[in-house]
Design a protein around this motif. Structure first.
Motif, mmCIF file in Angstrom:
data_model
loop_
_atom_site.group_PDB
_atom_site.id
_atom_site.type_symbol
_atom_site.label_atom_id
_atom_site.label_comp_id
_atom_site.label_asym_id
_atom_site.label_seq_id
_atom_site.Cartn_x
_atom_site.Cartn_y
_atom_site.Cartn_z
ATOM 1 N N ALA A 222 0.829 -1.205 0.000
ATOM 2 C CA ALA A 222 0.000 0.000 0.000
ATOM 3 C C ALA A 222 0.867 1.260 0.000
ATOM 4 O O ALA A 222 0.577 2.233 -0.713
ATOM 5 C CB ALA A 222 -0.930 -0.007 1.209
ATOM 6 N N LYS A 223 1.949 1.255 0.777
ATOM 7 C CA LYS A 223 2.837 2.418 0.816
ATOM 8 C C LYS A 223 3.535 2.620 -0.525
ATOM 9 O O LYS A 223 3.745 3.772 -0.961
ATOM 10 C CB LYS A 223 3.871 2.253 1.929
ATOM 11 N N ALA A 224 3.907 1.533 -1.191
ATOM 12 C CA ALA A 224 4.545 1.657 -2.503
ATOM 13 C C ALA A 224 3.616 2.357 -3.483
ATOM 14 O O ALA A 224 4.058 3.191 -4.287
ATOM 15 C CB ALA A 224 4.958 0.284 -3.022
ATOM 16 N N GLU A 225 2.329 2.021 -3.439
ATOM 17 C CA GLU A 225 1.359 2.736 -4.278
ATOM 18 C C GLU A 225 1.323 4.216 -3.902
ATOM 19 O O GLU A 225 1.258 5.081 -4.782
ATOM 20 C CB GLU A 225 -0.042 2.142 -4.089
ATOM 21 N N GLY A 226 1.331 4.505 -2.587
ATOM 22 C CA GLY A 226 1.276 5.888 -2.143
ATOM 23 C C GLY A 226 2.464 6.699 -2.620
ATOM 24 O O GLY A 226 2.304 7.834 -3.101
ATOM 25 N N VAL A 227 3.661 6.149 -2.504
ATOM 26 C CA VAL A 227 4.857 6.852 -2.971
ATOM 27 C C VAL A 227 4.779 7.089 -4.474
ATOM 28 O O VAL A 227 5.099 8.181 -4.964
ATOM 29 C CB VAL A 227 6.122 6.052 -2.593
ATOM 30 N N ALA A 228 4.345 6.078 -5.227
ATOM 31 C CA ALA A 228 4.241 6.222 -6.677
ATOM 32 C C ALA A 228 3.258 7.323 -7.052
ATOM 33 O O ALA A 228 3.508 8.122 -7.970
ATOM 34 C CB ALA A 228 3.812 4.897 -7.302
ATOM 35 N N VAL A 229 2.150 7.386 -6.332
ATOM 36 C CA VAL A 229 1.138 8.413 -6.606
ATOM 37 C C VAL A 229 1.686 9.812 -6.318
ATOM 38 O O VAL A 229 1.553 10.736 -7.144
ATOM 39 C CB VAL A 229 -0.129 8.137 -5.769
ATOM 40 N N LEU A 230 2.300 9.999 -5.141
ATOM 41 C CA LEU A 230 2.809 11.319 -4.790
ATOM 42 C C LEU A 230 3.919 11.754 -5.744
ATOM 43 O O LEU A 230 3.978 12.930 -6.151
ATOM 44 C CB LEU A 230 3.320 11.334 -3.357
ATOM 45 N N ASP A 231 4.784 10.826 -6.113
ATOM 46 C CA ASP A 231 5.861 11.171 -7.041
ATOM 47 C C ASP A 231 5.307 11.551 -8.411
ATOM 48 O O ASP A 231 5.760 12.533 -9.025
ATOM 49 C CB ASP A 231 6.842 10.000 -7.168
ATOM 50 N N THR A 232 4.325 10.802 -8.888
ATOM 51 C CA THR A 232 3.732 11.111 -10.195
ATOM 52 C C THR A 232 3.005 12.454 -10.155
ATOM 53 O O THR A 232 3.053 13.234 -11.115
ATOM 54 C CB THR A 232 2.755 10.001 -10.613
ATOM 55 N N ALA A 233 2.337 12.719 -9.042
ATOM 56 C CA ALA A 233 1.598 13.985 -8.907
ATOM 57 C C ALA A 233 2.519 15.167 -8.622
ATOM 58 O O ALA A 233 2.066 16.317 -8.643
ATOM 59 C CB ALA A 233 0.567 13.854 -7.788
ATOM 60 N N GLY A 234 3.801 14.897 -8.348
ATOM 61 C CA GLY A 234 4.735 15.973 -8.031
ATOM 62 C C GLY A 234 4.500 16.596 -6.670
ATOM 63 O O GLY A 234 4.783 17.781 -6.458
#
Length: 332
Positions: A222-234
């Motif tokens: 779940a955290k890996a998804e969260g990091v990917a989302v925040l990084d993609t969203a800048g």
């Protein structure tokens, strides 16, 4: 300043109790049996240095508080309750003229990142607070805050960004009250990092606080998804190393005799049978950002849905094992 703490549960009770203990003017706002216990017996704040019985003034609704120009409103309800609280307090009159939404500062001492946006629609002066404050509220009138030497760390700043004299005054009061309260110009960077940590809340609430390796593996997914989302969203967020450097050795959980350590805020909602849970604003925030930015978030989607189902049905933590929850997520 007088602090009006809206939602005197685990976080609000610990903040309000410590402020009152250090001589600051505080009003706690609570409901139901908790309000009655506070009104009758005062707040019992249990910390590593003892149990403190604090006769803090308490109210059960906005109409019971005559607001003053020097008041600071501290919003400490769960985010799913923010709109109702904000709508109730923003139009309240303040002595000397005007209403709270126009005249008083409001601090969002909450998990997630949505309440500040909700508040800014109703209040001119909104402050974010990143709350690192392990605390427990399961019994009316009682809040357990087990960290020492400091009770918690509360990064504080103007929303959406910046710092001002009001933030510095609030910080000074908190730092005289067993808290670390750094004033930062980028408080949301800290709150987004806390959001990544709070992704685990749903797993703990559904499976219990000691659910083993299967639960840990789910949290990492779940955290890996969260990091990917925040990084993609800048969206900027503090690193684990920066957070550790700020807290290590300054607020460690201590054993308290006769008080077993439970789980976090979502787990406590389940144990109390609240009927609601904050997953829509923790895992659900990752889901929302994923949909906005084209990043798949199947683990957080399933955690959000399952946590809400368990809360609505008032299931106790642990009625679904981590292995079962993993199968539900993989099937989804």
């Amino acid at each position: 300043m007088r602090y009006v703490v809206i939602g005197a549960g685990a976080v609000g009770g610990a903040i309000g109790g410590r402020l009152s203990q250090s001589g600051h003017d505080v009003v706690l706002v609570a409901r139901g049996a908790h309000h009655e216990a506070l009104r009758r017996d005062g707040l019992r704040l249990v910390t590593p240095d003892g149990t403190h019985r604090l006769p803090v003034p308490v109210a059960d609704r906005p109409e019971a508080v005559e607001l003053r120009p020097d008041d600071v409103l501290v919003l400490a309800v769960k985010t799913q309750d923010s709109v109702a609280a904000l709508d109730a307090w923003a139009p309240r009159p303040v002595a000397g003229g005007g209403v709270a939404g126009d005249r008083l500062p409001l601090v969002c001492a909450q998990n997630g990142v949505e309440s500040e946006r909700l508040a800014l629609r109703r209040f001119r002066q909104v402050y974010g607070m990143c709350v690192w404050l392990p605390s427990t509220h399961l019994e009316p009138g009682v809040v357990i805050a087990p960290c020492a030497p400091q009770t918690g760390m509360l990064h504080l700043g103007r929303y959406p960004s910046g710092a001002d004299e009001t933030a510095r005054q609030i910080s000074a009061d908190l730092e005289k009250s067993h808290f670390l309260a750094p004033v930062v110009p980028d408080v949301m960077r800290w709150k987004y990092a806390k959001l990544l940590s709070n992704i685990a809340n749903a797993v703990e609430a559904v499976c219990g606080p000691d659910a083993g390796a299967d639960a840990a593996a789910l949290v990492e997914r779940a955290k890996a998804e969260g990091v990917a989302v925040l990084d993609t969203a800048g969206i900027a967020h503090t690193s684990a190393a920066e957070q550790s450097a700020a807290r290590t050795g300054k607020m460690d959980i201590q054993p308290i005799e006769g008080r077993a350590r439970g789980g976090g805020s979502s787990w406590q909602s389940m144990v109390r049978g609240a009927g609601t849970i904050e997953a829509d604003y923790l895992n659900g925030e990752i889901v929302l950002l994923g949909r906005l930015h084209g990043v798949p978030t199947p683990v957080n989607e399933a955690l959000r849905r399952t946590a809400n189902e368990c809360a609505r049905e008032r299931r106790a933590p642990g009625t679904i094992t981590a292995a079962q929850l993993t199968r539900i997520i993989d099937a989804a």
